[in-house]
Write a protein that holds these residues in place. Structure first.
Motif, short mmCIF file in Angstrom:
data_model
loop_
_atom_site.label_atom_id
_atom_site.label_comp_id
_atom_site.label_asym_id
_atom_site.label_seq_id
_atom_site.Cartn_x
_atom_site.Cartn_y
_atom_site.Cartn_z
N VAL A 36 40.43 35.30 41.60
CA VAL A 36 40.08 36.62 41.07
C VAL A 36 40.73 37.74 41.87
CG1 VAL A 36 38.16 38.24 40.74
CG2 VAL A 36 37.91 35.84 40.05
N PHE A 37 40.72 37.64 43.20
CA PHE A 37 41.13 38.77 44.03
C PHE A 37 42.58 38.69 44.53
CE2 PHE A 37 36.51 38.81 44.36
CZ PHE A 37 36.24 40.16 44.14
N PHE A 38 43.19 37.53 44.43
CA PHE A 38 44.55 37.40 44.97
C PHE A 38 45.58 36.84 43.99
CE2 PHE A 38 41.63 36.80 48.63
CZ PHE A 38 41.96 37.95 49.33
N GLU A 39 45.14 36.30 42.87
CA GLU A 39 46.09 35.63 41.99
C GLU A 39 46.09 36.18 40.57
OE1 GLU A 39 45.41 31.43 42.19
OE2 GLU A 39 45.40 31.40 44.39
N GLY A 40 45.50 37.34 40.35
CA GLY A 40 45.56 37.98 39.03
C GLY A 40 44.80 37.28 37.93
N TYR A 41 43.75 36.57 38.30
CA TYR A 41 43.00 35.82 37.29
C TYR A 41 42.29 36.73 36.30
CZ TYR A 41 39.97 32.13 35.43
OH TYR A 41 39.32 31.24 34.61
N LEU A 42 42.02 37.97 36.68
CA LEU A 42 41.35 38.89 35.77
C LEU A 42 42.18 39.18 34.52
CD1 LEU A 42 39.72 41.46 38.23
CD2 LEU A 42 38.63 39.58 37.01
N PHE A 43 43.51 39.07 34.62
CA PHE A 43 44.34 39.22 33.43
C PHE A 43 44.08 38.09 32.44
CE2 PHE A 43 46.76 41.63 36.64
CZ PHE A 43 46.93 42.84 35.96
N ASP A 44 43.89 36.87 32.96
CA ASP A 44 43.55 35.75 32.09
C ASP A 44 42.17 35.94 31.48
OD1 ASP A 44 45.90 34.13 32.53
OD2 ASP A 44 45.14 33.72 34.54
N VAL A 45 41.24 36.46 32.26
CA VAL A 45 39.89 36.71 31.75
C VAL A 45 39.94 37.73 30.62
CG1 VAL A 45 37.62 37.66 32.33
CG2 VAL A 45 38.76 36.10 33.92
N TRP A 46 40.71 38.78 30.82
CA TRP A 46 40.83 39.83 29.79
C TRP A 46 41.44 39.27 28.51
CZ3 TRP A 46 39.09 44.27 28.20
CH2 TRP A 46 39.83 45.01 27.27
N ALA A 47 42.50 38.47 28.64
CA ALA A 47 43.14 37.89 27.46
C ALA A 47 42.18 37.00 26.69
CB ALA A 47 44.38 37.09 27.89
N SER A 48 41.43 36.17 27.41
CA SER A 48 40.47 35.28 26.73
C SER A 48 39.34 36.07 26.10
CB SER A 48 39.91 34.27 27.73
OG SER A 48 40.91 33.37 28.17
N ALA A 49 38.85 37.10 26.79
CA ALA A 49 37.75 37.90 26.25
C ALA A 49 38.16 38.59 24.96
CB ALA A 49 37.29 38.92 27.28
N CYS A 50 39.37 39.10 24.90
CA CYS A 50 39.86 39.74 23.67
C CYS A 50 39.90 38.75 22.51
CB CYS A 50 41.24 40.34 23.90
SG CYS A 50 41.26 41.77 24.99
N ARG A 51 40.34 37.52 22.79
CA ARG A 51 40.39 36.51 21.73
C ARG A 51 38.99 36.10 21.29
NH1 ARG A 51 44.81 33.70 25.57
NH2 ARG A 51 46.63 34.88 24.85
#
Length: 282
Positions: free
Chosen positions: A81-96
């Motif tokens: 979450v804090f070092f590898e940009g996982y929040l971008f994956d979370v955002w993409a999945s949440a939109c879908r």
């Protein structure tokens, strides 16, 4: 244990400890629990689960390759979450997830209401829905790829299929369950069919419909992994798949835990909205 100290010599049972009596009351069907008791018991269940997981892994009974400790999983999720940009994956999945879920809700709510209140539409549509709900959404993935390609619409369509059929049938059951006495009372007071539908049936259904949306939103999160297995360059599902390819078990479990956390948060939002919109039911 029996006591013979009674004046007439009749055996008496010693009084049961209050804590034991209270515990026995928990085992009664539909026993009433206070909010504090529900929270305490829920917390106890979660703590017991993670304690057993921690003991099993730290004792070395299961190799970390197959099941890392919860501390290792938590540390890996923190890093993602804090070092590898996982929040971008979370955002993409949440939109879908919410894209497919919202489309399913817009289509399923009116269809479910029609099925539940009008025998004509029930006979016309329900057999198809009842059959289609047994078809796994994963079986539609190849068909969605043929029809829609491997872009975002394909992923949203998979989530739509996974949530539409159960939601429509949930709402149909809710609509059908509205008391006939309520409707007959409205008719006896001179209400027209239109007034009964919009002022009696719909208001009676709405609280349960919101609750069905809460349940179906949780179902939508279970399909995001399947939806992202093909042609996705971001998302929680593709992150889990890539972790599996490199045998990163801690990262796989961290991804699964993240999906579960987001599902719980979605559930809490719906519960909060239900309590605010319909306080008379709580």
């Amino acid at each position: 244990m029996l006591s013979m100290d009674n004046y007439n010599g009749a055996p008496q049972r010693r009084p049961t400890h209050p804590a034991i009596r209270r515990f026995r009351s928990y085992l009664r069907p539909r026993a009433a629990l206070s909010a504090r008791e529900r929270l305490t018991i829920s917390t106890l269940g979660v703590v017991m689960f993670f304690t057993i997981w921690l003991l099993v892994t730290e004792a070395g009974w299961i190799q970390p390759f197959f099941l890392p400790s919860p501390l290792a999983v938590a540390r890996r999720l923190f890093e993602m979450v804090f070092f590898e940009g996982y929040l971008f994956d979370v955002w993409a999945s949440a939109c879908r997830v919410f894209g497919g879920f919202l489309i399913a809700a817009v289509v399923a709510i009116p269809i479910g209401i029609l099925i539940g209140n009008f025998p004509f539409f029930r006979s016309l549509i329900e057999p198809l829905l009842s059959t289609a709900r047994y078809l796994p959404a994963t079986a539609f993935v190849p068909l969605m790829i043929i029809w829609l390609g491997i872009n975002e619409s394909q992923k949203i369509a998979v989530i739509f299929i996974g949530t539409f059929f159960p939601l429509a049938l949930f709402i149909a059951s809710i609509s059908e369950g509205v008391s006939s006495d309520l409707m007959n009372s409205a008719y006896s007071l001179g209400a027209s069919s239109r007034q009964v539908f919009f002022k009696v049936l719909l208001p009676a259904c709405i609280p349960s419909i919101v609750d069905s949306l809460r349940i179906t939103a949780g179902i939508a999160w279970t399909y995001v992994i399947v939806a992202e297995l093909v042609g996705a360059d971001s998302g929680m599902g593709i992150a889990i798949l890539q972790s599996q390819r490199f045998l990163l078990t801690d990262q796989v479990i961290a991804g699964i835990v993240a999906v579960g956390i987001l599902g719980i948060l979605t559930d809490l939002v719906f519960r909060f909205a239900h309590a605010k919109l319909f306080p008379y039911l709580h």
